[in-house]
Scaffold this active site. Structure first.
Site, PDB file in Angstrom:
ATOM      1  CG  MET A 119      -1.918  -1.019   1.146  1.00 34.89           C
ATOM      2  SD  MET A 119      -2.857  -1.486  -0.465  1.00 34.89           S
ATOM      3  CE  MET A 119      -3.948  -2.694   0.127  1.00 34.89           C
ATOM      4  CG  HIS A 141      -5.916  -2.403  -9.328  1.00 31.55           C
ATOM      5  ND1 HIS A 141      -5.628  -1.339  -7.977  1.00 31.55           N
ATOM      6  CD2 HIS A 141      -7.140  -1.800  -9.547  1.00 31.55           C
ATOM      7  CE1 HIS A 141      -6.704  -0.780  -7.769  1.00 31.55           C
ATOM      8  NE2 HIS A 141      -7.555  -0.962  -8.929  1.00 31.55           N
TER       9      HIS A 141
HETATM   10  C1  GAR Z   1      -5.770  -7.311  -2.486  1.00 32.00           C
HETATM   11  O1  GAR Z   1      -7.258  -7.045  -2.717  1.00 32.00           O
HETATM   12  C2  GAR Z   1      -4.977  -6.415  -3.279  1.00 32.00           C
HETATM   13  O2  GAR Z   1      -5.493  -6.668  -4.691  1.00 32.00           O
HETATM   14  C3  GAR Z   1      -5.045  -4.961  -2.713  1.00 32.00           C
HETATM   15  O3  GAR Z   1      -5.185  -5.036  -1.584  1.00 32.00           O
HETATM   16  C4  GAR Z   1      -5.462  -6.350  -1.159  1.00 32.00           C
HETATM   17  C5  GAR Z   1      -4.370  -6.872  -0.302  1.00 32.00           C
HETATM   18  O4  GAR Z   1      -4.764  -8.178   0.397  1.00 32.00           O
HETATM   19  N1  GAR Z   1      -4.162  -4.192  -3.584  1.00 32.00           N
HETATM   20  C6  GAR Z   1      -4.334  -2.780  -4.049  1.00 32.00           C
HETATM   21  O5  GAR Z   1      -5.508  -2.327  -3.597  1.00 32.00           O
HETATM   22  C7  GAR Z   1      -3.134  -2.193  -4.584  1.00 32.00           C
HETATM   23  N2  GAR Z   1      -3.657  -1.044  -5.115  1.00 32.00           N
HETATM   24  P1  GAR Z   1      -3.715  -9.213   0.896  1.00 32.00           P
HETATM   25  O6  GAR Z   1      -2.717  -8.592   1.725  1.00 32.00           O
HETATM   26  O7  GAR Z   1      -4.546 -10.336   1.591  1.00 32.00           O
HETATM   27  O8  GAR Z   1      -3.080  -9.919  -0.259  1.00 32.00           O
END
Ligand code: GAR
Length: 207
Positions: free
Chosen positions: A93, A112
Site C-alpha cells: 500500500m 489490483h
Molecule cells: C488485495 O485485494 C490487493 O489486490 C489490494 O489489496 C488487497 C491486499 O490483500 N491491492 C491494492 O488495492 C493495490 N492498489 P492481501 O494483503 O490479503 O493480499
C-alpha cells in the site's frame, strides 16, 4: 533449471502472498522462487505467513527512514543483497516513485482488485476499490495483474479476470469474492509467466 528469484512486497493480511506460496508448493509456480518478503508495516500478518513458510523477511518503514527516497533506496539495497530478479507487489500500500520503478522495467508486477482502467490509480486501494465499484453500480468487476511503471496502475496489463457483482454485496463480501475467484488465481499465473520469460531470455540484469 535456474529459477527467477522473487521478492514479494506486502503491507497487510498477505492472502495474495499465501496464494503465491501455495502455488509454489503445488508447482504452479515452477520457474520462480520466493526468496524474500518485504513489508512496510511491522504488524502485517503477511510477515507471519512468510516466516511460517521459511522465507526471509525484512521490515522497511518510511517513517523510520524519513523520506520516500531513503525508503526506496533501502528497499533497493535489500533486493540487491538477495539477488532479486522479479518484484511482486501483493497488497503493498505504498506508491513507488519513478526513481524506483525506472530501475526495474518490466521487473515489477502488481495485483489490483478491479478491471483496469476502472477504479484504479492514486487513492484506489484495498476496500476502497470495491466501495467505488458498488457505488458506481457496475455489474462486473474483477482483478488485474500488470507491470508497474511510474503511473499508478498504469503499466502493461499481463492478466485480467472478471467477477460478477451480486445483489446484496457489501465491499467486504465483494473483496473476498474478487480475491477468491480472480486475484489468488491470476497472480500466481502471471508470476509464473513472467518468471518463465525472464529465465528463458536470461536477461538477469539485477544479478
Ligand atoms: C488485495 O485485494 C490487493 O489486490 C489490494 O489489496 C488487497 C491486499 O490483500 N491491492 C491494492 O488495492 C493495490 N492498489 P492481501 O494483503 O490479503 O493480499
Amino acid at each position: 533449471m535456474d529459477k527467477a528469484r522473487i521478492a514479494v512486497l506486502v503491507s497487510g493480511g498477505g492472502t495474495n502472498l499465501q496464494a503465491l506460496i501455495n502455488a509454489q508448493n503445488k508447482g504452479i509456480i515452477s520457474s520462480g522462487q520466493i526468496a524474500l518478503v518485504i513489508s512496510n508495516n511491522p504488524n502485517a500478518f503477511a510477515l507471519k505467513r512468510a516466516a511460517k513458510a521459511g522465507i526471509p523477511t525484512a521490515v522497511i518503514t518510511k517513517s523510520e527512514l524519513g523520506s520516500q527516497q531513503a525508503f526506496e533506496e533501502r528497499i533497493k539495497k535489500e533486493l540487491q543483497s538477495y539477488q532479486i530478479d522479479l518484484i511482486v507487489l501483493a497488497g503493498f500500500m505504498s506508491i513507488l516513485s519513478k526513481n524506483f520503478t525506472a530501475d526495474f522495467p518490466e521487473r515489477i508486477v502488481n495485483v489490483h482488485p478491479s478491471l483496469i482502467p476502472a477504479f484504479c490509480g492514486k487513492g484506489y486501494y484495498g476496500l476502497r476499490v470495491h466501495e467505488e465499484a458498488l457505488k458506481y453500480g457496475v455489474t462486473v468487476t474483477g482483478a488485474t495483474v500488470h507491470f508497474v511503471n511510474e503511473i499508478p496502475d498504469g503499466g502493461r496489463i499481463i492478466l485480467q479476470k472478471a467477477v460478477k457483482i451480486k445483489e446484496g454485496d457489501t465491499p467486504e463480501i465483494l473483496q473476498k469474492r474478487v480475491m477468491k475467484q480472480a486475484e489468488w488465481k491470476i497472480l500466481p499465473e502471471a508470476v509464473e509467466q513472467v518468471s518463465k520469460k525472464l529465465m528463458n531470455n536470461r536477461k538477469v540484469v539485477l544479478r
